[in-house]
Design a protein around this motif. Structure first.
Motif, PDB file in Angstrom:
ATOM      1  N   GLU A  29       0.833  -1.203   0.000  1.00 24.10           N
ATOM      2  CA  GLU A  29       0.000   0.000   0.000  1.00 24.10           C
ATOM      3  C   GLU A  29       0.871   1.258   0.000  1.00 24.10           C
ATOM      4  OE1 GLU A  29      -2.737  -0.016   3.270  1.00 24.10           O
ATOM      5  OE2 GLU A  29      -3.975  -1.599   2.393  1.00 24.10           O
ATOM      6  N   ARG A  30       1.928   1.233   0.802  1.00 20.80           N
ATOM      7  CA  ARG A  30       2.840   2.384   0.848  1.00 20.80           C
ATOM      8  C   ARG A  30       3.431   2.656  -0.527  1.00 20.80           C
ATOM      9  NH1 ARG A  30       8.728   1.582   2.629  1.00 20.80           N
ATOM     10  NH2 ARG A  30       8.515   0.536   0.644  1.00 20.80           N
ATOM     11  N   ASP A  31       3.874   1.614  -1.203  1.00 23.48           N
ATOM     12  CA  ASP A  31       4.458   1.779  -2.530  1.00 23.48           C
ATOM     13  C   ASP A  31       3.441   2.339  -3.527  1.00 23.48           C
ATOM     14  OD1 ASP A  31       6.834   0.830  -1.535  1.00 23.48           O
ATOM     15  OD2 ASP A  31       6.591  -1.205  -2.332  1.00 23.48           O
ATOM     16  N   ALA A  32       2.205   1.874  -3.432  1.00 22.83           N
ATOM     17  CA  ALA A  32       1.159   2.368  -4.333  1.00 22.83           C
ATOM     18  C   ALA A  32       0.872   3.852  -4.064  1.00 22.83           C
ATOM     19  CB  ALA A  32      -0.123   1.543  -4.168  1.00 22.83           C
ATOM     20  N   TYR A  33       0.779   4.217  -2.788  1.00 26.60           N
ATOM     21  CA  TYR A  33       0.530   5.627  -2.452  1.00 26.60           C
ATOM     22  C   TYR A  33       1.716   6.507  -2.826  1.00 26.60           C
ATOM     23  CZ  TYR A  33      -3.730   4.382   0.070  1.00 26.60           C
ATOM     24  OH  TYR A  33      -4.981   3.945   0.391  1.00 26.60           O
ATOM     25  N   LEU A  34       2.920   6.013  -2.636  1.00 28.38           N
ATOM     26  CA  LEU A  34       4.109   6.770  -3.003  1.00 28.38           C
ATOM     27  C   LEU A  34       4.137   6.999  -4.514  1.00 28.38           C
ATOM     28  CD1 LEU A  34       6.779   8.084  -2.169  1.00 28.38           C
ATOM     29  CD2 LEU A  34       7.869   5.855  -2.459  1.00 28.38           C
ATOM     30  N   ASP A  35       3.824   5.985  -5.268  1.00 25.58           N
ATOM     31  CA  ASP A  35       3.774   6.110  -6.728  1.00 25.58           C
ATOM     32  C   ASP A  35       2.714   7.138  -7.136  1.00 25.58           C
ATOM     33  OD1 ASP A  35       4.484   5.252  -9.435  1.00 25.58           O
ATOM     34  OD2 ASP A  35       2.446   4.405  -9.472  1.00 25.58           O
ATOM     35  N   LEU A  36       1.548   7.071  -6.507  1.00 24.97           N
ATOM     36  CA  LEU A  36       0.479   8.025  -6.792  1.00 24.97           C
ATOM     37  C   LEU A  36       0.918   9.449  -6.446  1.00 24.97           C
ATOM     38  CD1 LEU A  36      -2.471   8.583  -7.615  1.00 24.97           C
ATOM     39  CD2 LEU A  36      -3.088   8.175  -5.227  1.00 24.97           C
ATOM     40  N   ALA A  37       1.547   9.627  -5.300  1.00 25.54           N
ATOM     41  CA  ALA A  37       2.003  10.958  -4.887  1.00 25.54           C
ATOM     42  C   ALA A  37       3.048  11.498  -5.856  1.00 25.54           C
ATOM     43  CB  ALA A  37       2.571  10.898  -3.469  1.00 25.54           C
ATOM     44  N   GLN A  38       3.941  10.649  -6.318  1.00 26.40           N
ATOM     45  CA  GLN A  38       4.963  11.087  -7.268  1.00 26.40           C
ATOM     46  C   GLN A  38       4.337  11.478  -8.602  1.00 26.40           C
ATOM     47  OE1 GLN A  38       7.574   7.685  -7.101  1.00 26.40           O
ATOM     48  NE2 GLN A  38       8.919   8.656  -5.583  1.00 26.40           N
ATOM     49  N   ARG A  39       3.344  10.749  -9.039  1.00 27.26           N
ATOM     50  CA  ARG A  39       2.653  11.096 -10.287  1.00 27.26           C
ATOM     51  C   ARG A  39       1.920  12.427 -10.159  1.00 27.26           C
ATOM     52  NH1 ARG A  39       1.254   6.264 -13.822  1.00 27.26           N
ATOM     53  NH2 ARG A  39       2.443   4.577 -12.877  1.00 27.26           N
TER      54      ARG A  39
END
Length: 166
Positions: A29-39
């Motif tokens: 979940e952290r990786d998915a949210y981090l990816d979303l935040a970076q996008r």
């Protein structure tokens, strides 16, 4: 009753899915949210750059339009200077008056308006240079305009410099 018990018993021969490790779930979940935040951050940065480019383009367009409007006035000034070199004073005065009228017209098209100076002193649009006693005007009235003031829309470009009655 034995049939009912058979239905409620769990068949131990079927393999059960392993319970996911909560740490692995949280990391995913952290990786998915981090990816979303970076996008989202990259999208915002692209938007900011696009908006800055658009703003620069609009300013350049406005400058170009104003310069195009003022070029005929520059031509008129050149003609007035040529007349001055030939010592044709009447033509010089007439030429300068035409240039002044052309410039006022061009600036009016851009939204420039003269600030009214008749009536009482208004500190929002007037700058008092001097306070002078006067028998003919009431206290706080504008007696004389030293330099005209102008506004573009609601914004004061230059306040009117005035002499105010004491």
């Amino acid at each position: 009753m034995s049939d009912e018990l058979a239905d409620t018993q769990v068949d131990e021969s079927e393999p059960q899915a392993p319970t996911p490790d909560p740490l692995e779930v949280a990391l995913a979940e952290r990786d998915a949210y981090l990816d979303l935040a970076q996008r989202v951050q990259a999208d915002f940065e692209n938007y900011r750059k696009r908006a800055a480019r658009e703003q620069e383009r609009l300013v350049a367009h406005a400058h170009e339009r104003l310069v195009r409007e003022l070029l005929p006035i520059l031509d008129d000034l050149e003609r007035a200077l040529e007349a001055a070199e030939r010592h044709e004073e009447a033509q010089l005065v007439e030429g300068v008056k035409l240039v002044e009228q052309s410039l006022r017209s061009a600036l009016r098209k851009e939204g420039l308006a003269e600030i009214a100076t008749d009536g009482p002193f208004d500190p929002h649009v007037h700058e008092a240079l001097l306070i002078q006693p006067s028998d003919s005007a009431e206290s706080g009235a504008v007696l004389e305009v030293v330099q005209r003031g102008y506004r573009v829309g609601d914004r004061v470009v230059r306040p009117a410099k005035v002499i105010v009655a004491e």
